[in-house]
Design a protein around this motif. Sequence first.
Motif, short mmCIF file in Angstrom:
data_model
loop_
_atom_site.label_atom_id
_atom_site.label_comp_id
_atom_site.label_asym_id
_atom_site.label_seq_id
_atom_site.Cartn_x
_atom_site.Cartn_y
_atom_site.Cartn_z
N ARG A 125 2.62 -2.81 12.38
CA ARG A 125 2.26 -3.16 11.01
C ARG A 125 3.54 -3.32 10.17
O ARG A 125 4.50 -2.58 10.34
CB ARG A 125 1.41 -2.00 10.48
CG ARG A 125 1.05 -2.07 9.04
CD ARG A 125 0.24 -0.85 8.68
NE ARG A 125 -1.15 -1.00 9.16
CZ ARG A 125 -2.19 -0.38 8.62
NH1 ARG A 125 -1.99 0.48 7.62
NH2 ARG A 125 -3.39 -0.58 9.06
N CYS A 126 3.53 -4.28 9.27
CA CYS A 126 4.69 -4.51 8.39
C CYS A 126 4.80 -3.33 7.41
O CYS A 126 3.84 -2.97 6.75
CB CYS A 126 4.50 -5.81 7.63
SG CYS A 126 5.69 -6.09 6.31
N ASN A 127 6.01 -2.75 7.33
CA ASN A 127 6.15 -1.57 6.45
C ASN A 127 6.40 -1.96 5.00
O ASN A 127 6.30 -1.15 4.10
CB ASN A 127 7.24 -0.62 6.97
CG ASN A 127 8.56 -1.34 7.19
OD1 ASN A 127 8.77 -2.42 6.65
ND2 ASN A 127 9.43 -0.75 8.00
N GLU A 128 6.70 -3.24 4.77
CA GLU A 128 6.95 -3.69 3.39
C GLU A 128 5.62 -3.76 2.62
O GLU A 128 5.53 -3.32 1.48
CB GLU A 128 7.60 -5.08 3.44
CG GLU A 128 7.94 -5.66 2.09
CD GLU A 128 9.24 -5.09 1.52
OE1 GLU A 128 10.08 -4.61 2.32
OE2 GLU A 128 9.39 -5.11 0.29
N CYS A 129 4.60 -4.29 3.25
CA CYS A 129 3.32 -4.49 2.56
C CYS A 129 2.24 -3.59 3.15
O CYS A 129 1.07 -3.72 2.80
CB CYS A 129 2.89 -5.95 2.67
SG CYS A 129 2.66 -6.49 4.38
N ASN A 130 2.63 -2.74 4.06
CA ASN A 130 1.70 -1.83 4.72
C ASN A 130 0.56 -2.59 5.42
O ASN A 130 -0.58 -2.15 5.43
CB ASN A 130 1.14 -0.83 3.70
CG ASN A 130 0.59 0.41 4.39
OD1 ASN A 130 1.02 0.74 5.50
ND2 ASN A 130 -0.35 1.08 3.75
N ALA A 157 2.48 -13.66 -1.09
CA ALA A 157 2.63 -13.34 0.34
C ALA A 157 3.85 -12.45 0.52
O ALA A 157 4.88 -12.64 -0.12
CB ALA A 157 2.78 -14.63 1.13
N CYS A 158 3.70 -11.47 1.38
CA CYS A 158 4.79 -10.53 1.64
C CYS A 158 5.98 -11.29 2.22
O CYS A 158 5.84 -12.04 3.19
CB CYS A 158 4.31 -9.47 2.62
SG CYS A 158 5.64 -8.44 3.27
N PRO A 159 7.20 -11.13 1.60
CA PRO A 159 8.34 -11.90 2.09
C PRO A 159 8.82 -11.44 3.48
O PRO A 159 9.36 -12.24 4.24
CB PRO A 159 9.42 -11.64 1.03
CG PRO A 159 8.99 -10.40 0.32
CD PRO A 159 7.50 -10.31 0.43
N LYS A 160 8.59 -10.19 3.79
CA LYS A 160 9.12 -9.69 5.07
C LYS A 160 8.32 -10.25 6.27
O LYS A 160 8.89 -10.73 7.24
CB LYS A 160 9.10 -8.17 5.09
CG LYS A 160 9.77 -7.61 6.36
CD LYS A 160 9.89 -6.11 6.34
CE LYS A 160 10.51 -5.62 7.65
NZ LYS A 160 10.46 -4.16 7.77
N CYS A 161 6.98 -10.16 6.17
CA CYS A 161 6.16 -10.61 7.31
C CYS A 161 5.57 -11.99 7.04
O CYS A 161 4.76 -12.47 7.81
CB CYS A 161 5.05 -9.59 7.57
SG CYS A 161 3.91 -9.41 6.18
N ARG A 162 5.97 -12.60 5.93
CA ARG A 162 5.46 -13.91 5.52
C ARG A 162 3.93 -13.95 5.53
O ARG A 162 3.31 -14.90 6.00
CB ARG A 162 6.03 -15.01 6.41
CG ARG A 162 7.49 -15.30 6.04
CD ARG A 162 8.11 -16.31 6.97
NE ARG A 162 8.07 -15.87 8.34
CZ ARG A 162 8.51 -16.58 9.37
NH1 ARG A 162 8.97 -17.78 9.16
NH2 ARG A 162 8.47 -16.10 10.59
#
Length: 376
Positions: free
Chosen positions: A163-168, A189-194
């Motif tokens: 799971r992306c930790n930026e947007c949980n 949209a979360c920039p880390k996981c797009r």
Amino acid sequence: MAGSDPYAILGVARDATPDQIKSAYRKLARQYHPDVNPNDPSAEEKFKEVSTAYAVLSDPEKKARYDQYGVTDDQAGPSGNPGDFFGGAGGFGDLFEAFFGGAGAQQSRRAGTIRDGDDIRAEAVVSLREVLDGIEKKVSYRRSVVCDTCGGMGTADRSTPPRCNECNGRGVVTAVKQTFIGSIRTQTACPKCRGEGFTVPNPCGSCQGQGVVPKSEELFVSVPVGVESGQTLRVSGRGSEGIRGGTPGDLYVVLHVADDSRFEREGRNLATQADISFAQAALGDTILIDGLSGQLEINIEPGTQPGDTFRIKGEGLPRLGGGSRGDLFVQLNLVVPKKISDAEAALLREFAELRGETVPKGAGKGGFFEKIFKKR
Ligand SMILES: [Zn+2]
Ligand SMILES: [Zn+2]
């Protein structure tokens, strides 16, 4: 703007009965109605939200889709959170087009790493004869299928991507903006996981972490009798494959009926033309014409006029899915010979004379009209 779960907006439980949903909607609609709250943009906004939520929950089909997928708003950016259903920039119209539209490329997003497969569009051309008989038509298309190497995980070791930790894992990040009507929550949209909600630190080499690879496929589809151009067949589950537990999309086959130079079509009826000579028109004759399922005989009565039309019952096309055939309309086209011999000309002059008509002199020499017509 408040969250966008239609259940939350109406303040009802997920298992609320249609009556409970209706009464909750009525209560809120009365409370926020623009007539009751003149010049109050936030009430108007709320009223729209409530109406939108009720539009979903009062329609069994829309409600079922919401219950099943939770969220499907591609226009507003991918998102993994059911609460974002009505959020984002896309308006009401955009959203419903994206969600409930016809044979477009649609995609459903689900929470976690599950990805449903996209719908696929393919085309097939059928002849009029095939419209009459129906046919199993071979359709070629490309779709995404689960990558064999990673089993659809997208990871080199076939593990579930973290799971992306930026947007949980939600795929979106929220920002709060202060405006004159209060604070507005916007989601991007979360920039880390797009927007994916997860990251693939060790991507599979065969699919570059996508979990799917493109594949060309062929399939025979049953084209029913009576189809018209633009009609679409849906083959359930033959779109792109879903991954990590996602469901496959559907294959939509858009049909085109090829032009047939012999026939014009209008619904179940066909029209065609047949050439006849002056002698046939004057004396009567029996001629053969091309029908869709073979040659047809028609009787030309003596004295038939140019443009006269015959209607042949049951030689048209069936309704979609079958039934009695429409009719074939045959328009007679009187053909005047372009060149005639001296002997023929003499007979025609005699004919005119017998009928008491002015005997044609034939085209003049060197006149204005001859100069024009000579070019032909
Ligand atoms: Zn792979
Ligand atoms: Zn993220």
